[in-house]
Design a protein around this motif. Structure first.
Motif, PDB file in Angstrom:
ATOM      1  N   ALA A  49      52.728   0.739   3.924  1.00  0.00           N
ATOM      2  CA  ALA A  49      53.127  -0.626   4.282  1.00  0.00           C
ATOM      3  C   ALA A  49      52.628  -1.009   5.676  1.00  0.00           C
ATOM      4  CB  ALA A  49      54.638  -0.765   4.224  1.00  0.00           C
ATOM      5  N   PHE A  50      52.296  -0.023   6.477  1.00  0.00           N
ATOM      6  CA  PHE A  50      51.828  -0.268   7.838  1.00  0.00           C
ATOM      7  C   PHE A  50      50.306  -0.376   7.835  1.00  0.00           C
ATOM      8  CE2 PHE A  50      55.816   2.127   8.066  1.00  0.00           C
ATOM      9  CZ  PHE A  50      56.598   1.184   8.720  1.00  0.00           C
ATOM     10  N   ILE A  51      49.814  -1.459   7.271  1.00  0.00           N
ATOM     11  CA  ILE A  51      48.401  -1.644   6.970  1.00  0.00           C
ATOM     12  C   ILE A  51      47.501  -1.565   8.202  1.00  0.00           C
ATOM     13  CG2 ILE A  51      48.451  -4.163   7.054  1.00  0.00           C
ATOM     14  CD1 ILE A  51      46.601  -1.973   4.480  1.00  0.00           C
ATOM     15  N   TRP A  52      48.063  -1.739   9.386  1.00  0.00           N
ATOM     16  CA  TRP A  52      47.268  -1.653  10.605  1.00  0.00           C
ATOM     17  C   TRP A  52      46.946  -0.207  10.972  1.00  0.00           C
ATOM     18  CZ3 TRP A  52      52.254  -3.367  10.227  1.00  0.00           C
ATOM     19  CH2 TRP A  52      53.238  -2.554  10.765  1.00  0.00           C
ATOM     20  N   GLN A  53      47.557   0.753  10.294  1.00  0.00           N
ATOM     21  CA  GLN A  53      47.296   2.155  10.590  1.00  0.00           C
ATOM     22  C   GLN A  53      46.192   2.697   9.675  1.00  0.00           C
ATOM     23  OE1 GLN A  53      50.946   4.376  10.534  1.00  0.00           O
ATOM     24  NE2 GLN A  53      51.793   3.222  12.265  1.00  0.00           N
ATOM     25  N   ALA A  75      45.703   5.509   8.079  1.00  0.00           N
ATOM     26  CA  ALA A  75      46.109   6.182   6.829  1.00  0.00           C
ATOM     27  C   ALA A  75      46.475   5.159   5.760  1.00  0.00           C
ATOM     28  CB  ALA A  75      47.288   7.118   7.092  1.00  0.00           C
ATOM     29  N   ALA A  76      47.133   4.082   6.155  1.00  0.00           N
ATOM     30  CA  ALA A  76      47.508   3.043   5.190  1.00  0.00           C
ATOM     31  C   ALA A  76      46.261   2.364   4.634  1.00  0.00           C
ATOM     32  CB  ALA A  76      48.427   2.020   5.848  1.00  0.00           C
ATOM     33  N   ARG A  77      45.334   2.032   5.487  1.00  0.00           N
ATOM     34  CA  ARG A  77      44.092   1.381   5.016  1.00  0.00           C
ATOM     35  C   ARG A  77      43.333   2.282   4.062  1.00  0.00           C
ATOM     36  NH1 ARG A  77      41.809  -1.657  10.402  1.00  0.00           N
ATOM     37  NH2 ARG A  77      43.661  -2.943  10.690  1.00  0.00           N
ATOM     38  N   LYS A  78      43.240   3.557   4.405  1.00  0.00           N
ATOM     39  CA  LYS A  78      42.538   4.496   3.511  1.00  0.00           C
ATOM     40  C   LYS A  78      43.264   4.601   2.172  1.00  0.00           C
ATOM     41  CE  LYS A  78      40.520   9.086   3.178  1.00  0.00           C
ATOM     42  NZ  LYS A  78      40.084   8.763   1.863  1.00  0.00           N
ATOM     43  N   ALA A  79      44.583   4.651   2.190  1.00  0.00           N
ATOM     44  CA  ALA A  79      45.346   4.746   0.942  1.00  0.00           C
ATOM     45  C   ALA A  79      45.079   3.541   0.050  1.00  0.00           C
ATOM     46  CB  ALA A  79      46.838   4.879   1.239  1.00  0.00           C
ATOM     47  N   TRP A  80      45.087   2.344   0.625  1.00  0.00           N
ATOM     48  CA  TRP A  80      44.830   1.142  -0.180  1.00  0.00           C
ATOM     49  C   TRP A  80      43.413   1.139  -0.727  1.00  0.00           C
ATOM     50  CZ3 TRP A  80      48.249  -1.833  -2.295  1.00  0.00           C
ATOM     51  CH2 TRP A  80      49.530  -1.911  -1.745  1.00  0.00           C
ATOM     52  N   LEU A  81      42.435   1.526   0.074  1.00  0.00           N
ATOM     53  CA  LEU A  81      41.058   1.580  -0.424  1.00  0.00           C
ATOM     54  C   LEU A  81      40.916   2.619  -1.526  1.00  0.00           C
ATOM     55  CD1 LEU A  81      39.095   1.220   2.935  1.00  0.00           C
ATOM     56  CD2 LEU A  81      39.281  -0.477   1.084  1.00  0.00           C
ATOM     57  N   ASP A  82      41.554   3.766  -1.366  1.00  0.00           N
ATOM     58  CA  ASP A  82      41.497   4.808  -2.400  1.00  0.00           C
ATOM     59  C   ASP A  82      42.146   4.330  -3.700  1.00  0.00           C
ATOM     60  OD1 ASP A  82      40.202   6.436  -0.577  1.00  0.00           O
ATOM     61  OD2 ASP A  82      41.981   7.651  -0.143  1.00  0.00           O
ATOM     62  N   GLN A  83      43.266   3.609  -3.585  1.00  0.00           N
ATOM     63  CA  GLN A  83      43.927   3.073  -4.779  1.00  0.00           C
ATOM     64  C   GLN A  83      43.032   2.070  -5.502  1.00  0.00           C
ATOM     65  OE1 GLN A  83      48.352   2.216  -4.209  1.00  0.00           O
ATOM     66  NE2 GLN A  83      47.625   2.523  -2.106  1.00  0.00           N
ATOM     67  N   LEU A  84      42.403   1.188  -4.744  1.00  0.00           N
ATOM     68  CA  LEU A  84      41.505   0.201  -5.354  1.00  0.00           C
ATOM     69  C   LEU A  84      40.316   0.881  -6.031  1.00  0.00           C
ATOM     70  CD1 LEU A  84      41.638  -2.540  -2.599  1.00  0.00           C
ATOM     71  CD2 LEU A  84      42.648  -2.650  -4.890  1.00  0.00           C
ATOM     72  N   ARG A  85      39.788   1.910  -5.394  1.00  0.00           N
ATOM     73  CA  ARG A  85      38.673   2.654  -5.982  1.00  0.00           C
ATOM     74  C   ARG A  85      39.106   3.306  -7.301  1.00  0.00           C
ATOM     75  NH1 ARG A  85      37.789   5.682  -1.840  1.00  0.00           N
ATOM     76  NH2 ARG A  85      36.671   4.034  -0.787  1.00  0.00           N
ATOM     77  N   PHE A  86      40.299   3.882  -7.327  1.00  0.00           N
ATOM     78  CA  PHE A  86      40.811   4.492  -8.557  1.00  0.00           C
ATOM     79  C   PHE A  86      40.944   3.450  -9.656  1.00  0.00           C
ATOM     80  CE2 PHE A  86      44.190   5.824 -11.422  1.00  0.00           C
ATOM     81  CZ  PHE A  86      43.846   7.131 -11.697  1.00  0.00           C
ATOM     82  N   LEU A  87      41.489   2.285  -9.327  1.00  0.00           N
ATOM     83  CA  LEU A  87      41.642   1.221 -10.322  1.00  0.00           C
ATOM     84  C   LEU A  87      40.291   0.757 -10.852  1.00  0.00           C
ATOM     85  CD1 LEU A  87      44.491  -0.870  -8.686  1.00  0.00           C
ATOM     86  CD2 LEU A  87      44.635   0.512 -10.772  1.00  0.00           C
ATOM     87  N   GLU A  88      39.316   0.626  -9.967  1.00  0.00           N
ATOM     88  CA  GLU A  88      37.979   0.213 -10.414  1.00  0.00           C
ATOM     89  C   GLU A  88      37.388   1.217 -11.397  1.00  0.00           C
ATOM     90  OE1 GLU A  88      35.852  -0.215  -6.755  1.00  0.00           O
ATOM     91  OE2 GLU A  88      36.580  -2.272  -6.428  1.00  0.00           O
TER      92      GLU A  88
END
Length: 97
Positions: free
Chosen positions: A72-76, A78-91
Protein backbone atom coordinates in the motif's frame (compact mmCIF):
# COMPACT_ATOMS: atom_id res chain seq x y z
CA UNK A 1 -20.00 -22.44 18.92
CA UNK A 2 -18.82 -18.84 18.57
CA UNK A 3 -15.35 -19.50 20.01
CA UNK A 4 -13.69 -19.35 16.61
CA UNK A 5 -11.67 -22.45 17.45
CA UNK A 6 -9.87 -23.40 14.18
CA UNK A 7 -10.11 -27.12 14.96
CA UNK A 8 -13.89 -26.85 15.24
CA UNK A 9 -14.11 -25.05 11.90
CA UNK A 10 -11.50 -26.92 9.82
CA UNK A 11 -13.73 -27.13 6.77
CA UNK A 12 -14.25 -23.35 6.76
CA UNK A 13 -10.53 -22.80 6.14
CA UNK A 14 -9.94 -22.65 2.35
CA UNK A 15 -6.21 -23.05 2.81
CA UNK A 16 -6.64 -26.25 4.79
CA UNK A 17 -9.03 -27.49 2.12
CA UNK A 18 -6.40 -26.88 -0.59
CA UNK A 19 -3.81 -28.68 1.49
CA UNK A 20 -5.90 -31.80 2.07
CA UNK A 21 -8.39 -32.20 -0.76
CA UNK A 22 -7.91 -34.20 -3.91
CA UNK A 23 -7.00 -32.17 -6.98
CA UNK A 24 -10.04 -30.37 -8.40
CA UNK A 25 -11.80 -31.64 -11.52
CA UNK A 26 -11.20 -28.30 -13.22
CA UNK A 27 -8.05 -26.20 -12.99
CA UNK A 28 -7.96 -23.35 -10.54
CA UNK A 29 -7.34 -19.84 -11.88
CA UNK A 30 -3.78 -18.54 -11.82
CA UNK A 31 -3.02 -17.24 -8.33
CA UNK A 32 -0.30 -14.78 -7.37
CA UNK A 33 0.48 -13.85 -3.77
CA UNK A 34 2.78 -11.13 -2.49
CA UNK A 35 3.91 -11.10 1.10
CA UNK A 36 6.23 -9.07 3.27
CA UNK A 37 9.15 -10.84 4.86
CA UNK A 38 7.89 -9.69 8.28
CA UNK A 39 4.18 -10.25 7.57
CA UNK A 40 2.15 -12.11 10.21
CA UNK A 41 0.52 -14.14 7.40
CA UNK A 42 3.88 -15.24 5.98
CA UNK A 43 3.39 -18.85 7.10
CA UNK A 44 -0.07 -19.01 5.49
CA UNK A 45 1.34 -17.58 2.26
CA UNK A 46 4.04 -20.28 2.24
CA UNK A 47 1.37 -22.93 2.81
CA UNK A 48 -0.72 -21.56 -0.07
CA UNK A 49 2.24 -21.75 -2.45
CA UNK A 50 2.98 -25.32 -1.41
CA UNK A 51 -0.65 -26.38 -1.80
CA UNK A 52 -0.93 -24.87 -5.28
CA UNK A 53 2.36 -26.46 -6.34
CA UNK A 54 1.02 -29.82 -5.20
CA UNK A 55 -1.84 -29.42 -7.67
CA UNK A 56 0.47 -28.19 -10.42
CA UNK A 57 -1.50 -24.96 -10.71
CA UNK A 58 -0.15 -21.76 -12.25
CA UNK A 59 0.84 -19.68 -9.28
CA UNK A 60 3.43 -17.36 -7.88
CA UNK A 61 4.47 -16.43 -4.38
CA UNK A 62 6.90 -13.56 -3.99
CA UNK A 63 8.54 -12.08 -0.90
CA UNK A 64 9.35 -8.43 -0.42
CA UNK A 65 10.95 -6.53 2.45
CA UNK A 66 8.26 -5.29 4.78
CA UNK A 67 5.31 -6.20 6.90
CA UNK A 68 1.59 -6.64 6.29
CA UNK A 69 0.17 -4.36 3.56
CA UNK A 70 3.63 -3.13 2.57
CA UNK A 71 2.37 -2.83 -1.01
CA UNK A 72 0.00 0.00 0.00
CA UNK A 73 3.02 2.27 0.45
CA UNK A 74 3.49 2.76 -3.28
CA UNK A 75 6.24 5.35 -2.79
CA UNK A 76 8.52 2.61 -1.44
CA UNK A 77 10.63 0.51 -3.83
CA UNK A 78 9.36 -2.85 -2.52
CA UNK A 79 5.74 -1.80 -3.10
CA UNK A 80 6.45 -0.62 -6.65
CA UNK A 81 8.27 -3.85 -7.47
CA UNK A 82 5.40 -5.92 -6.03
CA UNK A 83 2.83 -4.11 -8.18
CA UNK A 84 4.96 -4.47 -11.32
CA UNK A 85 5.50 -8.17 -10.60
CA UNK A 86 1.75 -8.68 -10.10
CA UNK A 87 0.96 -6.95 -13.40
CA UNK A 88 3.58 -9.04 -15.18
CA UNK A 89 2.03 -12.23 -13.75
CA UNK A 90 -1.44 -11.15 -14.91
CA UNK A 91 -0.16 -10.38 -18.40
CA UNK A 92 1.30 -13.88 -18.59
CA UNK A 93 -1.64 -15.83 -17.17
CA UNK A 94 -4.86 -13.92 -17.81
CA UNK A 95 -5.96 -13.71 -21.43
CA UNK A 96 -6.66 -10.22 -22.75
CA UNK A 97 -10.07 -9.59 -24.21
Amino acid sequence: DASGDPVTYDLADPLRFLEEADPPDRPLPAIYSVCGTEDPIKEDTERLGEALARYGEQHGVEWYPGTHAFHAFIWQPAARKAWLDQLRFLEQHVPAE
